[in-house]
Design a protein around this motif. Structure first.
Motif, mmCIF file in Angstrom:
data_model
loop_
_atom_site.group_PDB
_atom_site.id
_atom_site.type_symbol
_atom_site.label_atom_id
_atom_site.label_comp_id
_atom_site.label_asym_id
_atom_site.label_seq_id
_atom_site.Cartn_x
_atom_site.Cartn_y
_atom_site.Cartn_z
ATOM 1 N N LEU A 23 -74.006 -28.683 -3.853
ATOM 2 C CA LEU A 23 -75.453 -28.860 -3.059
ATOM 3 C C LEU A 23 -75.905 -29.415 -4.308
ATOM 4 O O LEU A 23 -76.614 -29.713 -4.366
ATOM 5 C CB LEU A 23 -75.827 -27.870 -2.929
ATOM 6 C CG LEU A 23 -76.249 -26.240 -2.243
ATOM 7 C CD1 LEU A 23 -76.223 -25.367 -1.503
ATOM 8 C CD2 LEU A 23 -76.201 -27.386 -0.296
ATOM 9 N N ASN A 24 -74.897 -29.452 -5.733
ATOM 10 C CA ASN A 24 -75.932 -30.236 -6.942
ATOM 11 C C ASN A 24 -75.961 -31.940 -6.671
ATOM 12 O O ASN A 24 -76.906 -32.537 -6.519
ATOM 13 C CB ASN A 24 -75.363 -29.486 -7.992
ATOM 14 C CG ASN A 24 -76.510 -27.999 -8.353
ATOM 15 O OD1 ASN A 24 -77.721 -28.459 -8.707
ATOM 16 N ND2 ASN A 24 -75.160 -27.115 -8.165
ATOM 17 N N SER A 29 -78.756 -37.055 -5.254
ATOM 18 C CA SER A 29 -78.609 -38.748 -4.183
ATOM 19 C C SER A 29 -80.188 -38.864 -3.548
ATOM 20 O O SER A 29 -79.805 -39.357 -2.784
ATOM 21 C CB SER A 29 -77.685 -38.268 -3.189
ATOM 22 O OG SER A 29 -78.038 -37.018 -1.639
ATOM 23 N N ASN A 30 -81.044 -37.996 -4.349
ATOM 24 C CA ASN A 30 -82.324 -38.326 -3.705
ATOM 25 C C ASN A 30 -82.137 -38.210 -1.853
ATOM 26 O O ASN A 30 -82.499 -39.603 -0.954
ATOM 27 C CB ASN A 30 -83.234 -39.191 -4.030
ATOM 28 C CG ASN A 30 -84.104 -39.422 -4.174
ATOM 29 O OD1 ASN A 30 -85.056 -38.866 -3.473
ATOM 30 N ND2 ASN A 30 -84.844 -40.893 -4.061
ATOM 31 N N GLN A 33 -85.566 -35.673 3.609
ATOM 32 C CA GLN A 33 -86.001 -34.102 4.186
ATOM 33 C C GLN A 33 -85.246 -34.034 5.386
ATOM 34 O O GLN A 33 -85.576 -32.881 5.507
ATOM 35 C CB GLN A 33 -87.871 -34.279 4.269
ATOM 36 C CG GLN A 33 -88.658 -34.094 3.436
ATOM 37 C CD GLN A 33 -88.294 -32.919 2.351
ATOM 38 O OE1 GLN A 33 -88.884 -31.503 3.180
ATOM 39 N NE2 GLN A 33 -87.979 -33.086 1.275
ATOM 40 N N GLU A 34 -85.209 -34.503 6.302
ATOM 41 C CA GLU A 34 -84.433 -34.718 7.647
ATOM 42 C C GLU A 34 -83.082 -34.021 7.601
ATOM 43 O O GLU A 34 -82.399 -33.088 7.416
ATOM 44 C CB GLU A 34 -84.598 -36.311 8.430
ATOM 45 C CG GLU A 34 -83.481 -35.805 9.808
ATOM 46 C CD GLU A 34 -83.252 -36.700 10.328
ATOM 47 O OE1 GLU A 34 -82.687 -36.928 11.751
ATOM 48 O OE2 GLU A 34 -83.906 -38.474 9.674
ATOM 49 N N ASP A 35 -82.426 -34.969 6.117
ATOM 50 C CA ASP A 35 -80.831 -35.216 5.658
ATOM 51 C C ASP A 35 -81.260 -33.506 5.090
ATOM 52 O O ASP A 35 -80.587 -32.312 5.372
ATOM 53 C CB ASP A 35 -80.581 -35.765 4.697
ATOM 54 C CG ASP A 35 -80.257 -37.191 5.388
ATOM 55 O OD1 ASP A 35 -79.414 -36.897 6.394
ATOM 56 O OD2 ASP A 35 -79.510 -37.560 4.706
ATOM 57 N N ALA A 36 -81.998 -32.842 3.920
ATOM 58 C CA ALA A 36 -82.317 -31.203 3.511
ATOM 59 C C ALA A 36 -82.835 -30.454 4.390
ATOM 60 O O ALA A 36 -81.656 -29.386 4.110
ATOM 61 C CB ALA A 36 -83.426 -31.758 2.352
ATOM 62 N N VAL A 77 -81.103 -24.035 -5.385
ATOM 63 C CA VAL A 77 -80.984 -25.907 -5.583
ATOM 64 C C VAL A 77 -81.632 -26.753 -4.598
ATOM 65 O O VAL A 77 -82.206 -27.955 -5.430
ATOM 66 C CB VAL A 77 -79.047 -26.314 -5.667
ATOM 67 C CG1 VAL A 77 -78.939 -27.397 -5.511
ATOM 68 C CG2 VAL A 77 -78.610 -24.920 -6.616
ATOM 69 N N LEU A 78 -81.658 -26.231 -3.130
ATOM 70 C CA LEU A 78 -82.692 -27.003 -2.338
ATOM 71 C C LEU A 78 -83.759 -26.903 -2.566
ATOM 72 O O LEU A 78 -84.201 -27.872 -1.797
ATOM 73 C CB LEU A 78 -81.511 -26.255 -0.932
ATOM 74 C CG LEU A 78 -80.127 -26.938 -0.313
ATOM 75 C CD1 LEU A 78 -79.989 -26.375 0.959
ATOM 76 C CD2 LEU A 78 -80.156 -28.436 -0.353
ATOM 77 N N LYS A 79 -84.434 -26.173 -3.129
ATOM 78 C CA LYS A 79 -85.824 -26.279 -2.882
ATOM 79 C C LYS A 79 -85.855 -27.672 -4.232
ATOM 80 O O LYS A 79 -87.034 -28.123 -3.878
ATOM 81 C CB LYS A 79 -86.357 -24.877 -3.895
ATOM 82 C CG LYS A 79 -86.328 -23.724 -2.775
ATOM 83 C CD LYS A 79 -87.165 -22.523 -3.784
ATOM 84 C CE LYS A 79 -86.650 -21.122 -3.691
ATOM 85 N NZ LYS A 79 -87.554 -20.368 -3.815
ATOM 86 N N LEU A 80 -85.205 -28.055 -4.598
ATOM 87 C CA LEU A 80 -85.776 -28.937 -5.353
ATOM 88 C C LEU A 80 -85.814 -30.606 -4.480
ATOM 89 O O LEU A 80 -87.267 -31.277 -4.957
ATOM 90 C CB LEU A 80 -84.809 -29.615 -6.801
ATOM 91 C CG LEU A 80 -84.195 -28.377 -7.400
ATOM 92 C CD1 LEU A 80 -83.215 -28.600 -7.744
ATOM 93 C CD2 LEU A 80 -85.537 -28.062 -8.528
#
Length: 217
Positions: A23-24, A29-30, A33-36, A77-80
């Motif tokens: 996840l980090n 990798s910037n 939103q779709e991928d996140a 982590v994903l909230k970032l």
């Protein structure tokens, strides 16, 4: 883009270090939103694997607690890279331990798994009176009220809460699910709840069925 099935399986296997490393790397990798969102969904599927293994008797309560902690760390982590305003919620639950009961392990496990399934959960914490449940239902547009308890006295407290929802004219607006050591089919009927459950994974499935407008239990 990471292998989503691999991520799901890693969560299912409770491989904390590998999951957080993946996840980090993903966050750095910037991503879009779709991928996140796809990664969030993969995490949810991983919790589904945990629930299935618990139902089969291959995982135990301690594993569920650890899985909930792992999911919380993953979401932090994903909230970032997530735009919380764009997240689609499965449904909304208000959750609490019945009045007089101070146990919260089962509640916390259910909370983590419900959040993993996409529910927005308002946690009232432990020892919650009927009036506190009623006030929260009035305050927030909810789908489900969830109550837990380990002590026998929790049965009467849960019944008081359901009766308070009826008196406030709110009972028909929400489903009620209960769980805990003293809960049985008979006590569920006595309390006036819509359903009871003996484990978190089953409870989440029931709630998912309700918000998908399945037949009332």
């Amino acid at each position: 883009m990471m292998e989503l099935k691999t991520l799901s399986q890693m969560i299912g296997d409770l491989e904390e270090d590998q999951v957080l490393e993946m996840l980090n790397t993903f966050v750095s990798s910037n991503p879009s939103q779709e991928d996140a969102q796809k990664v969030v969904n993969a995490c949810q599927e991983g919790m589904g694997i945990v629930g299935e293994l618990f139902e089969k008797g291959e995982y135990f309560v301690g594993d569920l607690i650890f899985a909930g902690e792992l999911l919380t760390a993953a979401m932090d982590v994903l909230k970032l890279v997530m735009d919380s305003s764009g997240e689609e919620k499965t449904g909304t639950i208000v959750l609490g331990t019945a009045h007089g009961d101070l146990h919260d392990i089962s509640k916390n496990i259910f909370k983590s798994m419900a959040q993993a399934a996409g529910f927005e959960v308002y946690d009232l914490e432990i020892d919650q009176s009927a009036s506190e449940f009623v006030e929260k239902v009035k305050e927030v547009q909810l789908d489900i009220v969830g109550m837990s308890g380990v002590l026998t006295l929790a049965i009467d407290a849960m019944k008081d809460t359901v009766e308070a929802l009826v008196e406030a004219g709110l009972r028909n607006e929400v489903k009620v699910i209960i769980r805990g050591n003293p809960v049985t089919k008979e006590s569920c009927e006595h309390i006036g709840a819509d359903a009871f459950t003996t484990n978190a994974a089953e409870g989440v499935k029931i709630c998912q069925g309700w918000v998908k407008q399945y037949v009332r239990c």
